[in-house]
Design an enzyme around this catalytic site. Structure first.
Site, mmCIF file in Angstrom:
data_model
loop_
_atom_site.group_PDB
_atom_site.id
_atom_site.type_symbol
_atom_site.label_atom_id
_atom_site.label_comp_id
_atom_site.label_asym_id
_atom_site.label_seq_id
_atom_site.Cartn_x
_atom_site.Cartn_y
_atom_site.Cartn_z
ATOM 1 N N PHE A 113 2.159 7.470 0.624
ATOM 2 C CA PHE A 113 2.059 6.912 1.965
ATOM 3 C C PHE A 113 2.728 7.886 2.938
ATOM 4 C CE2 PHE A 113 3.276 3.930 5.374
ATOM 5 C CZ PHE A 113 2.064 3.306 5.577
ATOM 6 N N ASP A 184 8.647 4.305 -5.173
ATOM 7 C CA ASP A 184 8.305 3.350 -4.135
ATOM 8 C C ASP A 184 7.398 2.291 -4.769
ATOM 9 O OD1 ASP A 184 7.273 1.959 -1.962
ATOM 10 O OD2 ASP A 184 7.482 3.698 -0.643
ATOM 11 N N TYR A 209 7.064 -7.650 2.675
ATOM 12 C CA TYR A 209 6.053 -8.349 3.483
ATOM 13 C C TYR A 209 4.643 -8.197 2.922
ATOM 14 C CZ TYR A 209 5.917 -3.612 5.416
ATOM 15 O OH TYR A 209 5.857 -2.250 5.548
ATOM 16 N N LYS A 210 4.478 -7.414 1.845
ATOM 17 C CA LYS A 210 3.152 -7.280 1.231
ATOM 18 C C LYS A 210 2.996 -8.393 0.192
ATOM 19 C CE LYS A 210 2.886 -2.464 2.546
ATOM 20 N NZ LYS A 210 3.304 -1.094 2.242
ATOM 21 N N ARG A 356 -10.696 -1.501 1.894
ATOM 22 C CA ARG A 356 -9.649 -1.844 0.934
ATOM 23 C C ARG A 356 -9.531 -3.357 0.780
ATOM 24 N NH1 ARG A 356 -3.356 -0.277 1.847
ATOM 25 N NH2 ARG A 356 -3.630 -1.724 3.567
HETATM 26 C C1 LIG Z 1 3.779 -0.256 3.403
HETATM 27 C C2 LIG Z 1 4.431 1.011 3.017
HETATM 28 C C3 LIG Z 1 5.453 1.572 3.797
HETATM 29 C C4 LIG Z 1 5.838 0.964 5.120
HETATM 30 O O1 LIG Z 1 7.151 1.253 5.485
HETATM 31 P P1 LIG Z 1 7.890 0.385 6.585
HETATM 32 O O2 LIG Z 1 9.096 1.168 6.921
HETATM 33 O O3 LIG Z 1 8.199 -0.947 5.980
HETATM 34 O O4 LIG Z 1 6.961 0.226 7.758
HETATM 35 C C5 LIG Z 1 6.076 2.721 3.335
HETATM 36 N N1 LIG Z 1 5.717 3.289 2.151
HETATM 37 C C6 LIG Z 1 4.725 2.774 1.391
HETATM 38 C C7 LIG Z 1 4.368 3.437 0.097
HETATM 39 C C8 LIG Z 1 4.043 1.632 1.804
HETATM 40 O O5 LIG Z 1 3.050 1.153 1.065
#
Ligand SMILES: *Cc1c(COP(=O)(O)O)cnc(C)c1O
Length: 397
Positions: A113, A184, A209-210, A356
């Site tokens: 990400f 992660d 939140y996911k 997705r």
């Molecule tokens: C959703 C996601 C994020 C989002 O980070 P936030 O700081 O909570 O906005 C970061 N890394 C990954 C791999 C994600 O899937």
């Protein structure tokens, strides 16, 4: 046995909506509104400042962290909550680099990400010109692990394609090369069985939140292996990660174990929401969840491939190497997703061409999957997506 009819009844989904986006923002569990209302009126409203002690606010990041820990194979006292995932990535990475002062390279992959990669780049810039982030294709990670790597930083499940890394194998490889690992688990926690202890990871981070349904902006989590926790020097040394915040010492001394990864005042209302949202997991067996997720995904793939020949599968075909999402490619993916949303089937689009779909057995049934696949087939057959309003890009895709 997990009763998925019972778990579905624990969610407040809008009538008629089929929600295939719980991998991006989980829906509202029924118990959350009352718990948050109680935290607002009874705790904040009536207790005011005394709520920090009387309502146990100060311990909430650790208490809720233990509940999240149970879902990722972490022992009590090894997980804490707070901030956003990007911040937790930075903290874990900075601490891991600090534990390998003789090495300067962070290894990650091009499927990660972007925020994780941006945080790593920013950290390298702060540390100096000899620090660098190296990214390789996801399939090339294993071969790129050598004795120059300080930290291997990976996201277990690819946010675009759902491809899943072999976490235990890569950890063993990294450790054999003398590197530390940061995982992660944004698309793993609550999605697939995870065992941070068994896999022997050094650090793990993720968001709530996911798949954990804490609501928009819910706090992130961070795990440190107990064998390392007392050696870790936090880069973000905030007062609530201090050994004795209310001694107000002028010098920083890290708190006990993972508590040192706390930074500032915790978001109590969001933690209350997460605490209530975690109740839905009480009777869930993660292996049963995984089996049902794969069953739903396989059914969706089979139906879409049979009825939508212009969509190509972007996810791995072997369900064992996927997380809990399925993606397809199409050059007009954005418009197709908008047309689906207009038909009350919610998926999302990731640039440049990914459609997705998240699979969340807690509230998604085989009938929902059939309806979603039929709706998609109807939109493709009729080209209902090819209307100007579906091509107009919104700020969030
Ligand atoms: C959703 C996601 C994020 C989002 O980070 P936030 O700081 O909570 O906005 C970061 N890394 C990954 C791999 C994600 O899937």
């Amino acid at each position: 046995m997990t009763d998925f009819t019972a778990t579905r009844a624990l969610f407040d989904l809008p009538e008629g909506m089929i929600y295939l986006d719980g991998n991006s923002l989980g829906p509202l569990p029924r118990g959350v509104a009352a718990r948050v209302a109680q935290a607002i009126t009874d705790e904040w409203g009536q207790m005011l400042i005394t709520g920090w002690n009387r309502a146990g606010w100060m311990d909430l990041p650790t208490r809720v962290g233990d509940r999240v820990g149970r879902l990722i194979g972490a022992a009590p006292g090894t997980v804490t909550m707070g901030d956003t995932l990007s911040i937790k990535v930075y903290q874990a990475l900075a601490s891991a680099l600090d534990l390998r002062p003789d090495r300067r390279v962070i290894l990650s992959d091009t499927g990660n990400f972007p925020s994780d990669l941006y945080m790593a780049e920013g950290l390298c810039r702060t540390l100096g010109p000899d620090y660098s982030l190296k990214t390789v294709a996801p399939e090339a990670v294993e071969g790129a692990i050598d004795d120059t790597i300080a930290v291997l930083m990976l996201t277990e499940v690819d946010y675009r394609t759902g491809r899943k890394h072999d976490m235990a194998r890569l950890i063993a490889k990294a450790h054999a090369a003398g590197a530390l690992v940061v995982w992660d688990l944004a698309h793993s926690a609550g999605a697939i069985p995870v065992d941070v202890t068994g896999a022997d990871t050094d650090f793990a981070v993720g968001c709530s939140y996911k798949y954990l349904n804490s609501g928009p902006g819910g706090p992130a989590f961070i795990y440190i292996a107990p064998r390392l926790a007392e050696q870790v020097r936090p880069a973000l040394s905030g007062w609530l990660g201090h050994e004795a915040p209310f001694a107000f010492d002028l010098d920083y001394r890290p708190g006990r174990g993972v508590e040192r990864m706390r930074v500032g005042t915790p978001p109590i209302l969001q933690l209350a929401a997460l605490d209530a949202a975690l109740d839905v997991w009480d009777d869930v067996d993660m292996q049963a969840l995984r089996a049902r997720s794969i069953m739903l995904q396989e059914s969706f793939i089979a139906q879409v491939e049979a009825s939508c020949p212009t969509l190509t599968l972007a996810s791995p075909r072997d369900p064992q190497t996927r997380g809990s999402q399925v993606s397809f490619r199409h050059p007009d993916g954005y418009a197709i997703i908008q047309a689906l949303i207009a038909a009350n089937v919610i998926g999302d689009f990731r640039a440049p061409d990914i459609l997705r779909f998240g699979f969340t057995p807690l509230y998604l049934t085989p009938e929902d999957v059939d309806t979603a696949a039929k709706t998609l087939a109807r939109i493709m057959d009729s080209r209902a997506w090819d209307r100007p309003e579906f091509h107009a890009r919104a700020k969030v895709t």
